[in-house]
Design a protein around this motif. Structure first.
Motif, PDB file in Angstrom:
ATOM      1  N   LYS A 275      -4.681   8.768  -0.031  1.00 22.11           N
ATOM      2  CA  LYS A 275      -4.927   7.821   1.066  1.00 22.11           C
ATOM      3  C   LYS A 275      -4.225   6.533   0.674  1.00 22.11           C
ATOM      4  N   PHE A 276      -3.762   5.770   1.651  1.00 21.00           N
ATOM      5  CA  PHE A 276      -3.085   4.501   1.346  1.00 21.00           C
ATOM      6  C   PHE A 276      -3.933   3.667   0.393  1.00 21.00           C
ATOM      7  N   LYS A 277      -3.285   3.175  -0.654  1.00 23.20           N
ATOM      8  CA  LYS A 277      -3.971   2.346  -1.655  1.00 23.20           C
ATOM      9  C   LYS A 277      -2.990   1.301  -2.156  1.00 23.20           C
ATOM     10  N   LYS A 278      -3.486   0.114  -2.452  1.00 21.41           N
ATOM     11  CA  LYS A 278      -2.608  -0.931  -2.978  1.00 21.41           C
ATOM     12  C   LYS A 278      -2.100  -0.547  -4.368  1.00 21.41           C
ATOM     13  N   ILE A 279      -0.810  -0.778  -4.595  1.00 24.38           N
ATOM     14  CA  ILE A 279      -0.226  -0.475  -5.904  1.00 24.38           C
ATOM     15  C   ILE A 279      -0.997  -1.212  -6.999  1.00 24.38           C
ATOM     16  N   GLY A 280      -1.373  -2.475  -6.695  1.00 23.53           N
ATOM     17  CA  GLY A 280      -2.025  -3.306  -7.711  1.00 23.53           C
ATOM     18  C   GLY A 280      -3.428  -2.857  -8.101  1.00 23.53           C
TER      19      GLY A 280
ATOM     20  N   GLU B 222       0.847  -1.199   0.000  1.00 28.64           N
ATOM     21  CA  GLU B 222       0.000   0.000   0.000  1.00 28.64           C
ATOM     22  C   GLU B 222       0.881   1.246   0.000  1.00 28.64           C
ATOM     23  N   VAL B 223       0.490   2.191  -0.843  1.00 29.86           N
ATOM     24  CA  VAL B 223       1.301   3.402  -1.015  1.00 29.86           C
ATOM     25  C   VAL B 223       0.495   4.652  -0.676  1.00 29.86           C
ATOM     26  N   PHE B 224       1.207   5.609  -0.096  1.00 26.72           N
ATOM     27  CA  PHE B 224       0.651   6.945   0.165  1.00 26.72           C
ATOM     28  C   PHE B 224       1.590   7.963  -0.477  1.00 26.72           C
ATOM     29  N   ILE B 225       1.054   8.910  -1.240  1.00 26.41           N
ATOM     30  CA  ILE B 225       1.885   9.998  -1.783  1.00 26.41           C
ATOM     31  C   ILE B 225       1.134  11.311  -1.568  1.00 26.41           C
TER      32      ILE B 225
ATOM     33  N   VAL C 141       6.619  13.008   2.546  1.00 24.05           N
ATOM     34  CA  VAL C 141       5.946  13.120   1.244  1.00 24.05           C
ATOM     35  C   VAL C 141       5.319  11.818   0.774  1.00 24.05           C
ATOM     36  N   ALA C 142       5.798  10.686   1.282  1.00 22.44           N
ATOM     37  CA  ALA C 142       5.278   9.412   0.782  1.00 22.44           C
ATOM     38  C   ALA C 142       5.542   8.306   1.785  1.00 22.44           C
ATOM     39  N   ALA C 143       4.826   7.209   1.605  1.00 20.46           N
ATOM     40  CA  ALA C 143       5.026   6.039   2.457  1.00 20.46           C
ATOM     41  C   ALA C 143       4.586   4.797   1.692  1.00 20.46           C
TER      42      ALA C 143
END
Ligand code: GLA
Length: 316
Positions: A200-205, A168-171, A235-237
């Motif tokens: 908001k955190f979201k799966k890359i896939g 999961e990515v947050f930018i 800035v990101a996670a």
């Protein structure tokens, strides 16, 4: 030569070739966990085409038609990506031997890049300093030039939590710079209602294969985010399997790249989309595009910037 920085929680290994981050291990409940893509042999680094872990310059990203005009003069660069110049051309920082020294707990890697190298003006004295902060790695960049010259540096580490799709990515960005068919950015695009929205955190896939036109051009995520805020900030996670990377930087932008060009080569430990990069940077192709903030380092002036990759254990 490989250097290791360790503080009992993380151990980071860095090569004097390309100032490459070869290994980033974190202590977890199940022992040491490697979180970046790497090669086993030195030869693989010499032959690498994917910038694994590398320090990238003089100008990271693509410069359209491998040329630019500065102070009335036209400069011709290497065409190492179709018609474009990518990541500084054939003799980019990623393929250079750096001088290394340790000062206190820091590892300082220095490089001298001669006027005209890759077609760029100005002698550049560049250094990248690696040090461990509590839970992560601090990367400090410093550059000085004898002429006005474009300059944009990044680190091209591919983070790998074992499952890119479910990471999961947050930018923290409301906008990206959308690309044309040649992967050169033009204009700005609001991420609202697009696959690029990671506020908001979201799966890359989740949307990596959506039929969005830009996603299709890039074969996934390979796009420059216009980071919200200014100065040094988070800035990101990215998180997966009880580990979370947090990215802090003073840079205005970040390329989010999901390794779409990586080959399926198990012998070399590579897999298409087997890792993802958070390349903190200035705007790509800014030297040819006045709608983006300038990346010119003025003669006699210095460039300083800092990025931290922090890795924390989470429970979720
Ligand atoms: C950057 C670019 C990608 C690709 C990789 C290197 O991340 O944005 O398009 O060229 O470098 O393989």
């Amino acid at each position: 030569t490989e250097y290791a920085l360790t503080n009992g929680y993380c151990t980071v290994k860095i090569l004097n070739y390309g100032a490459i981050i070869r290994s980033f291990c974190v202590q977890t409940e199940d022992g040491l966990k490697e979180i970046v893509l790497h090669y086993d042999s030195a030869i693989d680094y010499l032959n690498d085409e994917y910038y694994l872990g590398a320090t990238v310059g003089r100008v990271c990203g693509r410069i359209e038609n491998a040329s630019f005009v500065l102070d009335g003069k036209t400069y011709i660069l290497d065409k190492n990506d179709g018609e474009n110049c990518l990541h500084g051309g054939y003799n980019g920082f990623n393929s250079k031997f750096f001088s290394a020294k340790t000062v206190g707990d820091s590892l300082i890697m220095t490089l001298f890049s001669k006027n005209g190298e890759g077609g760029f003006p100005g002698d550049i004295t560049f250094s990248v300093t690696f040090s461990l902060v509590n839970k992560g790695l601090k990367i400090k960049y410093h550059a000085e030039s004898t002429e006005n010259t474009p300059f944009n540096v990044t680190n091209h580490t591919y983070f790998n939590f074992g499952d890119t799709f479910n990471t999961e990515v947050f930018i923290d960005a409301d906008m990206v710079t959308p690309v044309k068919a040649n992967l050169i950015p033009e204009g700005f695009l609001n991420v609202e209602n697009t696959p690029f929205d990671f506020r908001k955190f979201k799966k890359i896939g989740e949307s990596i294969d959506s039929d969005n036109e830009i996603i299709k051009i890039c074969n996934g995520y390979d796009i420059n985010y216009v980071l919200n805020g200014k100065n040094f900030r988070k800035v990101a996670a990215a998180k997966h399997d009880k580990l979370q990377i947090n990215v802090y930087t003073d840079m205005p932008a970040m390329q989010f790249y999901t390794g779409n060009f990586l080959p399926n080569n198990p012998q070399k430990g590579l897999k298409r989309r087997g890792g993802f990069c958070f390349e903190t940077q200035r705007f790509p192709n800014a030297v040819n595009n006045s709608e983006y903030p300038s990346v010119i380092v003025k003669k006699g002036k210095v460039f300083d910037s800092e990025t931290i990759f922090e890795v924390v254990r989470t429970e979720y």
